[in-house]
Design a protein around this motif. Structure first.
Motif, mmCIF file in Angstrom:
data_model
loop_
_atom_site.group_PDB
_atom_site.id
_atom_site.type_symbol
_atom_site.label_atom_id
_atom_site.label_comp_id
_atom_site.label_asym_id
_atom_site.label_seq_id
_atom_site.Cartn_x
_atom_site.Cartn_y
_atom_site.Cartn_z
ATOM 1 N N PRO A 64 0.440 -10.653 10.714
ATOM 2 C CA PRO A 64 -0.297 -11.505 11.652
ATOM 3 C C PRO A 64 -1.675 -10.942 12.009
ATOM 4 O O PRO A 64 -2.220 -11.243 13.062
ATOM 5 C CB PRO A 64 0.628 -11.541 12.876
ATOM 6 N N PHE A 65 -2.228 -10.136 11.122
ATOM 7 C CA PHE A 65 -3.556 -9.547 11.354
ATOM 8 C C PHE A 65 -4.199 -9.220 10.017
ATOM 9 O O PHE A 65 -3.519 -9.118 8.991
ATOM 10 C CB PHE A 65 -3.452 -8.262 12.205
ATOM 11 N N ASN A 66 -5.517 -9.089 10.045
ATOM 12 C CA ASN A 66 -6.226 -8.490 8.918
ATOM 13 C C ASN A 66 -6.977 -7.281 9.465
ATOM 14 O O ASN A 66 -6.945 -7.007 10.669
ATOM 15 C CB ASN A 66 -7.137 -9.493 8.215
ATOM 16 N N LEU A 67 -7.617 -6.556 8.580
ATOM 17 C CA LEU A 67 -8.325 -5.344 8.971
ATOM 18 C C LEU A 67 -9.644 -5.277 8.230
ATOM 19 O O LEU A 67 -9.695 -5.547 7.029
ATOM 20 C CB LEU A 67 -7.482 -4.102 8.632
ATOM 21 N N TYR A 68 -10.702 -4.924 8.957
ATOM 22 C CA TYR A 68 -11.995 -4.625 8.346
ATOM 23 C C TYR A 68 -12.290 -3.154 8.604
ATOM 24 O O TYR A 68 -12.179 -2.680 9.735
ATOM 25 C CB TYR A 68 -13.117 -5.488 8.939
ATOM 26 N N ARG A 69 -12.667 -2.457 7.553
ATOM 27 C CA ARG A 69 -12.998 -1.032 7.637
ATOM 28 C C ARG A 69 -14.477 -0.931 7.289
ATOM 29 O O ARG A 69 -14.869 -1.153 6.141
ATOM 30 C CB ARG A 69 -12.122 -0.290 6.631
ATOM 31 N N TRP A 70 -15.298 -0.645 8.284
ATOM 32 C CA TRP A 70 -16.752 -0.624 8.108
ATOM 33 C C TRP A 70 -17.211 0.773 7.730
ATOM 34 O O TRP A 70 -16.832 1.763 8.364
ATOM 35 C CB TRP A 70 -17.433 -1.046 9.396
ATOM 36 N N ARG A 71 -18.062 0.847 6.690
ATOM 37 C CA ARG A 71 -18.598 2.122 6.215
ATOM 38 C C ARG A 71 -20.117 2.072 6.148
ATOM 39 O O ARG A 71 -20.700 1.045 5.800
ATOM 40 C CB ARG A 71 -18.057 2.448 4.822
ATOM 41 N N SER A 72 -20.732 3.209 6.454
ATOM 42 C CA SER A 72 -22.193 3.341 6.364
ATOM 43 C C SER A 72 -22.600 3.405 4.894
ATOM 44 O O SER A 72 -21.752 3.597 4.011
ATOM 45 C CB SER A 72 -22.643 4.619 7.075
ATOM 46 N N PRO A 73 -23.897 3.273 4.599
ATOM 47 C CA PRO A 73 -24.346 3.413 3.209
ATOM 48 C C PRO A 73 -23.945 4.763 2.592
ATOM 49 O O PRO A 73 -23.726 4.852 1.389
ATOM 50 C CB PRO A 73 -25.866 3.276 3.303
ATOM 51 N N ALA A 74 -23.803 5.799 3.420
ATOM 52 C CA ALA A 74 -23.398 7.123 2.926
ATOM 53 C C ALA A 74 -21.884 7.224 2.738
ATOM 54 O O ALA A 74 -21.389 8.221 2.215
ATOM 55 C CB ALA A 74 -23.869 8.204 3.898
ATOM 56 N N GLY A 75 -21.130 6.205 3.160
ATOM 57 C CA GLY A 75 -19.693 6.199 2.983
ATOM 58 C C GLY A 75 -18.896 6.615 4.201
ATOM 59 O O GLY A 75 -17.663 6.599 4.176
ATOM 60 N N ASP A 76 -19.571 6.979 5.302
ATOM 61 C CA ASP A 76 -18.870 7.377 6.516
ATOM 62 C C ASP A 76 -18.245 6.151 7.196
ATOM 63 O O ASP A 76 -18.850 5.080 7.229
ATOM 64 C CB ASP A 76 -19.832 8.041 7.508
ATOM 65 N N VAL A 77 -17.045 6.332 7.755
ATOM 66 C CA VAL A 77 -16.401 5.238 8.486
ATOM 67 C C VAL A 77 -17.136 5.031 9.801
ATOM 68 O O VAL A 77 -17.341 5.972 10.568
ATOM 69 C CB VAL A 77 -14.911 5.533 8.730
#
Length: 166
Positions: A64-77
């Protein structure tokens, strides 16, 4: 680029379509990448998104959910965002789902922030959300509060298995 569409249906009938890149698809699950060329960030959440950041979208047909994992251009979360959703349909060229308004952000330092509770409660009280929708959103709420760290760790493992360099 392996183009893949993300189609979000809002409770009021509005439809949002995003062109993403397919990273991995299997029965009941899809992982997509969205490039955030402009950067910015959510207006009420203390998250700075630099141009060139990416959002990895994790969609499960039976959760009942989705997830977004945001990363910087350098790959950091940068942050994680969970959305309460229902009616997730994973197809060869697209994922479609209905948004149930409630969102949760997990910021660095394990800070869990909730968004849009008032909107959700208003829509639930007005009948704009069905009893099934309300039940799914409340299930997502319980799961996120109890297991968000486990779910983020699961996403990191999925990412290690399936993500190719951007």
């Amino acid at each position: 680029m392996n183009e893949y569409l993300e189609i979000k249906y809002k409770p009021g009938g509005e439809v949002h379509t995003y062109t993403t890149e397919l990273v991995h698809r299997e029965p009941g699950f899809v992982l997509v990448r969205f490039r955030m060329a402009r950067g910015g960030g959510p207006p009420d959440i203390p998250v700075a998104v630099t141009p060139g950041s990416i959002s990895l979208g994790y969609f499960w047909a039976r959760r009942p959910f989705n997830l977004y994992r945001w990363r910087s251009p350098a790959g950091d979360v940068i942050a994680h965002r969970f959305d309460a959703v229902t009616d997730v349909s994973i197809e060869p060229q697209r994922v479609e789902y209905r948004d149930l308004v409630l969102d949760w952000w997990v910021l660095p330092g394990d800070i869990l922030l909730e968004e849009d509770r008032d909107d959700f409660e208003r829509l639930a009280a007005s009948g704009a959300l069905s009893p099934k929708d309300i039940q799914a959103a409340r299930a997502a709420d319980r799961i996120i509060h109890a297991r968000y760290r486990h779910l983020i760790d699961e996403a990191a493992r999925i990412e290690l298995r399936h993500l190719r360099p951007a």
